[in-house]
Scaffold this active site. Sequence first.
Site, PDB file in Angstrom:
ATOM      1  N   ARG A 130     -11.718   1.354  -8.629  1.00 30.48           N
ATOM      2  CA  ARG A 130     -10.854   2.518  -8.896  1.00 30.48           C
ATOM      3  C   ARG A 130     -11.154   3.073 -10.288  1.00 30.48           C
ATOM      4  O   ARG A 130     -11.773   2.391 -11.100  1.00 30.48           O
ATOM      5  CB  ARG A 130      -9.392   2.086  -8.829  1.00 30.48           C
ATOM      6  CG  ARG A 130      -9.002   1.736  -7.431  1.00 30.48           C
ATOM      7  CD  ARG A 130      -7.544   1.478  -7.286  1.00 30.48           C
ATOM      8  NE  ARG A 130      -7.277   1.321  -5.874  1.00 30.48           N
ATOM      9  CZ  ARG A 130      -6.146   1.638  -5.280  1.00 30.48           C
ATOM     10  NH1 ARG A 130      -5.156   2.119  -5.978  1.00 30.48           N
ATOM     11  NH2 ARG A 130      -6.004   1.478  -3.992  1.00 30.48           N
TER      12      ARG A 130
ATOM     13  N   ASP B 116       0.831  -1.199   0.000  1.00 29.24           N
ATOM     14  CA  ASP B 116       0.000   0.000   0.000  1.00 29.24           C
ATOM     15  C   ASP B 116       0.871   1.256   0.000  1.00 29.24           C
ATOM     16  O   ASP B 116       1.958   1.264   0.582  1.00 29.24           O
ATOM     17  CB  ASP B 116      -0.901  -0.029   1.256  1.00 29.24           C
ATOM     18  CG  ASP B 116      -2.090   0.890   1.112  1.00 29.24           C
ATOM     19  OD1 ASP B 116      -2.328   1.395  -0.006  1.00 29.24           O
ATOM     20  OD2 ASP B 116      -2.776   1.117   2.115  1.00 29.24           O
ATOM     21  N   GLY B 117       0.352   2.292  -0.630  1.00 30.74           N
ATOM     22  CA  GLY B 117       1.012   3.596  -0.568  1.00 30.74           C
ATOM     23  C   GLY B 117       1.565   4.086  -1.898  1.00 30.74           C
ATOM     24  O   GLY B 117       2.187   5.152  -1.949  1.00 30.74           O
ATOM     25  N   ASN B 118       1.320   3.355  -2.977  1.00 32.74           N
ATOM     26  CA  ASN B 118       1.838   3.765  -4.293  1.00 32.74           C
ATOM     27  C   ASN B 118       1.269   5.127  -4.709  1.00 32.74           C
ATOM     28  O   ASN B 118       2.006   5.989  -5.184  1.00 32.74           O
ATOM     29  CB  ASN B 118       1.446   2.750  -5.383  1.00 32.74           C
ATOM     30  CG  ASN B 118       2.100   1.414  -5.191  1.00 32.74           C
ATOM     31  OD1 ASN B 118       2.983   1.270  -4.360  1.00 32.74           O
ATOM     32  ND2 ASN B 118       1.676   0.425  -5.956  1.00 32.74           N
ATOM     33  N   GLY B 119      -0.040   5.277  -4.533  1.00 29.58           N
ATOM     34  CA  GLY B 119      -0.708   6.512  -4.952  1.00 29.58           C
ATOM     35  C   GLY B 119      -0.167   7.703  -4.174  1.00 29.58           C
ATOM     36  O   GLY B 119       0.198   8.731  -4.763  1.00 29.58           O
ATOM     37  N   ARG B 120      -0.070   7.576  -2.850  1.00 31.49           N
ATOM     38  CA  ARG B 120       0.405   8.684  -2.020  1.00 31.49           C
ATOM     39  C   ARG B 120       1.851   9.047  -2.339  1.00 31.49           C
ATOM     40  O   ARG B 120       2.236  10.206  -2.365  1.00 31.49           O
ATOM     41  CB  ARG B 120       0.261   8.332  -0.530  1.00 31.49           C
ATOM     42  CG  ARG B 120      -1.137   8.575  -0.015  1.00 31.49           C
ATOM     43  CD  ARG B 120      -1.362   7.937   1.314  1.00 31.49           C
ATOM     44  NE  ARG B 120      -1.510   6.501   1.179  1.00 31.49           N
ATOM     45  CZ  ARG B 120      -1.391   5.643   2.181  1.00 31.49           C
ATOM     46  NH1 ARG B 120      -1.079   6.081   3.380  1.00 31.49           N
ATOM     47  NH2 ARG B 120      -1.565   4.358   1.970  1.00 31.49           N
TER      48      ARG B 120
ATOM     49  N   SER C 113     -10.150  -7.669  -4.813  1.00 38.51           N
ATOM     50  CA  SER C 113     -11.470  -7.704  -5.462  1.00 38.51           C
ATOM     51  C   SER C 113     -12.081  -6.296  -5.479  1.00 38.51           C
ATOM     52  O   SER C 113     -12.836  -5.940  -6.379  1.00 38.51           O
ATOM     53  CB  SER C 113     -12.436  -8.611  -4.697  1.00 38.51           C
ATOM     54  OG  SER C 113     -11.787  -9.712  -4.133  1.00 38.51           O
ATOM     55  N   GLU C 114     -11.733  -5.500  -4.451  1.00 39.80           N
ATOM     56  CA  GLU C 114     -12.326  -4.162  -4.322  1.00 39.80           C
ATOM     57  C   GLU C 114     -11.626  -3.136  -5.217  1.00 39.80           C
ATOM     58  O   GLU C 114     -12.157  -2.047  -5.462  1.00 39.80           O
ATOM     59  CB  GLU C 114     -12.242  -3.694  -2.859  1.00 39.80           C
ATOM     60  CG  GLU C 114     -13.136  -4.462  -1.888  1.00 39.80           C
ATOM     61  CD  GLU C 114     -12.615  -5.855  -1.525  1.00 39.80           C
ATOM     62  OE1 GLU C 114     -11.382  -6.069  -1.569  1.00 39.80           O
ATOM     63  OE2 GLU C 114     -13.443  -6.732  -1.207  1.00 39.80           O
ATOM     64  N   ASN C 115     -10.406  -3.465  -5.699  1.00 41.74           N
ATOM     65  CA  ASN C 115      -9.656  -2.487  -6.510  1.00 41.74           C
ATOM     66  C   ASN C 115     -10.304  -2.194  -7.865  1.00 41.74           C
ATOM     67  O   ASN C 115      -9.969  -1.206  -8.516  1.00 41.74           O
ATOM     68  CB  ASN C 115      -8.197  -2.945  -6.731  1.00 41.74           C
ATOM     69  CG  ASN C 115      -7.328  -2.789  -5.508  1.00 41.74           C
ATOM     70  OD1 ASN C 115      -6.363  -3.515  -5.319  1.00 41.74           O
ATOM     71  ND2 ASN C 115      -7.637  -1.818  -4.667  1.00 41.74           N
TER      72      ASN C 115
END
Length: 232
Positions: A53, A2-6, A48-50
């Site tokens: 986006r 986690d944290g690629n976007g930020r 599954s939730e990605n």
Amino acid sequence: MDGNGRWAIQRNKYRTSGHKAGVESVRKTIHEASKQSIDFLTLFAFSSENWSRPKKEVTMLMDLFTRALKKEVPELHQNGVKLNFIGDMSRFSSNMIKRMENVASLTKDNTKMVLTIAINYGGRWDIVQATNKMFQAIESGKIEKEQVNEKSFEQFLSMFNLPHPDLMIRTGGEKRVSNFLLWQLAYTELYFTKTLWPDFNEESLQEAIQEYIHRERRFGKTSKQIEDSVKC
Ligand code: FPP
């Protein structure tokens, strides 16, 4: 992971460049895990939730994943890594499914490390699909209703032939499991770091392992029982 976007936003870049940088961390982590003689490494690449986006980001992630597979597999294979994919494959193109099947088949006899990539994976999905498979097995007479227990149920889960994780690392500062390996994480040690995934490197993995080896894993027993079993 986690944290690629930020990581990207902090650098005034598009989120997608964070995912690209994340592939480099994937490479470093696999390399260091292999160096540390870790036998099983599982990466949560896409949940599954990605899918919810923005479409552009999802398309880019699929493309990145396909290209990374193409580029990295020869070296992984050469280094004895067996690749395994878990998740609901029904949403992927037949080309992508074929590619994953080919990679799994090519590397199936490798013994240095098992690298599992969870893609379109969700822990709840896994438990439901296992339940459905178990019902089918009961209906077809492969197992009896009375034989259903934790052990017999497990054989229907995606990771049925792999041990439960000892350590789960989540980068990016959030302290939750976000629908990852819900069944298998029951006694896993959890490690949360604020490091954003693209900044995660060899030293970050070493730090997580260092913290892990100082944890006491009791599996419901007392400290004394654990100490006594170590002495024996
Ligand atoms: C979460 O960060 C990351 C993802 C949804 C994608 C992870 C994919 C990769 C690292 C690249 C491909 C993987 C392989 C195995 C080749 P985020 O976008 O949720 O970050 P944020 O919380 O900062 O927005």
